[in-house]
Design a protein around this motif. Structure first.
Motif, PDB file in Angstrom:
ATOM      1  N   ASP A 116     -23.796   8.573   3.429  1.00 37.50           N
ATOM      2  CA  ASP A 116     -23.570   8.041   4.774  1.00 37.50           C
ATOM      3  C   ASP A 116     -23.524   6.519   4.770  1.00 37.50           C
ATOM      4  O   ASP A 116     -22.820   5.907   5.580  1.00 37.50           O
ATOM      5  N   ASN A 138     -15.275   4.405  -1.552  1.00 40.71           N
ATOM      6  CA  ASN A 138     -14.665   5.096  -0.418  1.00 40.71           C
ATOM      7  C   ASN A 138     -14.636   6.607  -0.634  1.00 40.71           C
ATOM      8  O   ASN A 138     -14.916   7.388   0.283  1.00 40.71           O
ATOM      9  N   SER A 139     -14.337   7.014  -1.863  1.00 38.42           N
ATOM     10  CA  SER A 139     -14.229   8.447  -2.161  1.00 38.42           C
ATOM     11  C   SER A 139     -15.573   9.159  -2.134  1.00 38.42           C
ATOM     12  O   SER A 139     -15.624  10.385  -2.030  1.00 38.42           O
ATOM     13  N   ASN A 142     -19.018   9.774   3.328  1.00 42.91           N
ATOM     14  CA  ASN A 142     -18.656  10.648   4.432  1.00 42.91           C
ATOM     15  C   ASN A 142     -17.792   9.872   5.430  1.00 42.91           C
ATOM     16  O   ASN A 142     -17.811   8.638   5.469  1.00 42.91           O
ATOM     17  N   LYS A 143     -17.022  10.598   6.232  1.00 44.80           N
ATOM     18  CA  LYS A 143     -16.154   9.955   7.220  1.00 44.80           C
ATOM     19  C   LYS A 143     -16.977   9.078   8.146  1.00 44.80           C
ATOM     20  O   LYS A 143     -18.031   9.475   8.642  1.00 44.80           O
ATOM     21  N   GLY A 144     -16.486   7.871   8.364  1.00 41.93           N
ATOM     22  CA  GLY A 144     -17.186   6.951   9.250  1.00 41.93           C
ATOM     23  C   GLY A 144     -18.408   6.306   8.631  1.00 41.93           C
ATOM     24  O   GLY A 144     -19.151   5.596   9.319  1.00 41.93           O
ATOM     25  N   GLY A 214      -9.304   1.018   2.475  1.00 45.99           N
ATOM     26  CA  GLY A 214      -9.672   1.982   3.499  1.00 45.99           C
ATOM     27  C   GLY A 214     -10.908   1.668   4.311  1.00 45.99           C
ATOM     28  O   GLY A 214     -11.533   2.579   4.868  1.00 45.99           O
ATOM     29  N   ARG A 251     -16.773  -0.248   7.568  1.00 44.75           N
ATOM     30  CA  ARG A 251     -16.856   1.190   7.821  1.00 44.75           C
ATOM     31  C   ARG A 251     -15.641   1.907   7.228  1.00 44.75           C
ATOM     32  O   ARG A 251     -14.517   1.406   7.322  1.00 44.75           O
ATOM     33  N   LYS A 252     -15.922   3.039   6.603  1.00 48.41           N
ATOM     34  CA  LYS A 252     -14.825   3.845   6.072  1.00 48.41           C
ATOM     35  C   LYS A 252     -13.949   4.335   7.215  1.00 48.41           C
ATOM     36  O   LYS A 252     -14.443   4.904   8.194  1.00 48.41           O
ATOM     37  N   ASN A 253     -12.662   4.122   7.081  1.00 46.98           N
ATOM     38  CA  ASN A 253     -11.735   4.599   8.107  1.00 46.98           C
ATOM     39  C   ASN A 253     -11.734   6.127   8.131  1.00 46.98           C
ATOM     40  O   ASN A 253     -11.711   6.772   7.095  1.00 46.98           O
ATOM     41  N   VAL A 254     -11.733   6.671   9.334  1.00 48.68           N
ATOM     42  CA  VAL A 254     -11.723   8.133   9.490  1.00 48.68           C
ATOM     43  C   VAL A 254     -10.339   8.669   9.172  1.00 48.68           C
ATOM     44  O   VAL A 254      -9.347   8.106   9.589  1.00 48.68           O
TER      45      VAL A 254
END
Length: 254
Positions: A116, A138-139, A142-144, A214, A251-254
């Motif tokens: 997270d 990024n990989s 989790n999303k977001g 990303g 933040r990781k892009n959704v």
């Protein structure tokens, strides 16, 4: 690609350890408070700490309510202290360079693999393949998820000579000498030992690479000593000429 592991050099390690043991140092005074100010509510979160060092931050994340923390570092000496002084059933320490993040899937269970929050304190200026490491981070998120890191400020990493400051006849620092800011390359500096490798990237390169891999930028901090700090530690006034650190929350892009 051979990774630098300067922290397992005995001379470097002992010098670095003495600095971190001192209560008054730039990390404790304003780098760590600024980094921690960008953290989210850690309750129930899975955390990856890149360049975890002695593991103090990993323990703090558990105290903040994190469900699971993985601390990764290239230095066996650092991890030896982390396991001895900052161990917890919820913390896993791994001996691995950040460049090998893609191998985590072979080390961790599927339940522990996605994170997270990914955090790193003062490690990315030692990384040559910045974009590749960001891609792997990024990989693993989790999303977001949030990626929060600090590094030496580009105004520092561009400098390789010894005459960093222009001073007056009394030795008072008048201004910092800026050199080759727009020349992105591997540099070497003297810090406890000779030939410590760092990688200089312009501010724009750092930000644009994050975007390309990303991430969305949420906040930037260039911490410097305020009036309260300067009243206690006037020697830190030279940091009003330039910031030592750059801290990024993305933040990781959704």
């Amino acid at each position: 690609m051979a990774q630098q592991n300067i922290f397992d050099n005995e001379t470097f390690f002992e010098g670095y350890k003495k600095i971190r043991e001192r209560e008054v140092n730039a990390n404790n005074i304003y780098e760590i408070p600024a980094l921690f100010s960008l953290l989210p509510d850690m309750k129930g979160k899975k955390i990856l700490d890149l360049g975890c060092g002695f593991g103090e931050h990993c323990m703090e994340y558990i105290k903040m309510g994190a469900d699971r923390v993985v601390g990764l570092d290239i230095s066996e000496k650092m991890l030896e202290i982390a396991k001895k002084e900052n161990s917890d059933p919820k913390i896993t320490y791994l001996h691995m360079p950040m460049e090998d993040l893609g191998q985590l899937k072979d080390t961790l269970s599927e339940d522990d693999l996605m994170f997270d929050v990914v955090i790193s304190s003062l490690a990315f200026h030692y990384i040559e393949d910045f974009s590749g490491v960001l891609r792997n981070i990024n990989s693993l998120m989790n999303k977001g998820g949030l990626f929060i890191f600090s590094q030496e400020h580009p105004l520092n990493t561009c400098f390789t000579g010894k005459n960093r400051w222009t001073v007056d006849e009394n030795g008072k620092k008048l201004h910092v000498n800026l050199m080759n800011y727009c020349v992105e390359k591997e540099t070497e500096c003297e810090w406890f030992v000779d030939n410590v490798k760092r990688y200089h990237r312009m501010f724009s390169t750092i930000i644009n690479t994050l975007i390309e891999e990303g991430f969305s930028i949420e906040k930037l901090i260039e911490p410097y000593p305020d009036e309260e700090i300067l009243a206690k530690y006037p020697d830190y006034s030279d940091n009003l000429h330039k910031p030592d650190f750059l801290i990024v929350r993305s933040r990781k892009n959704v």
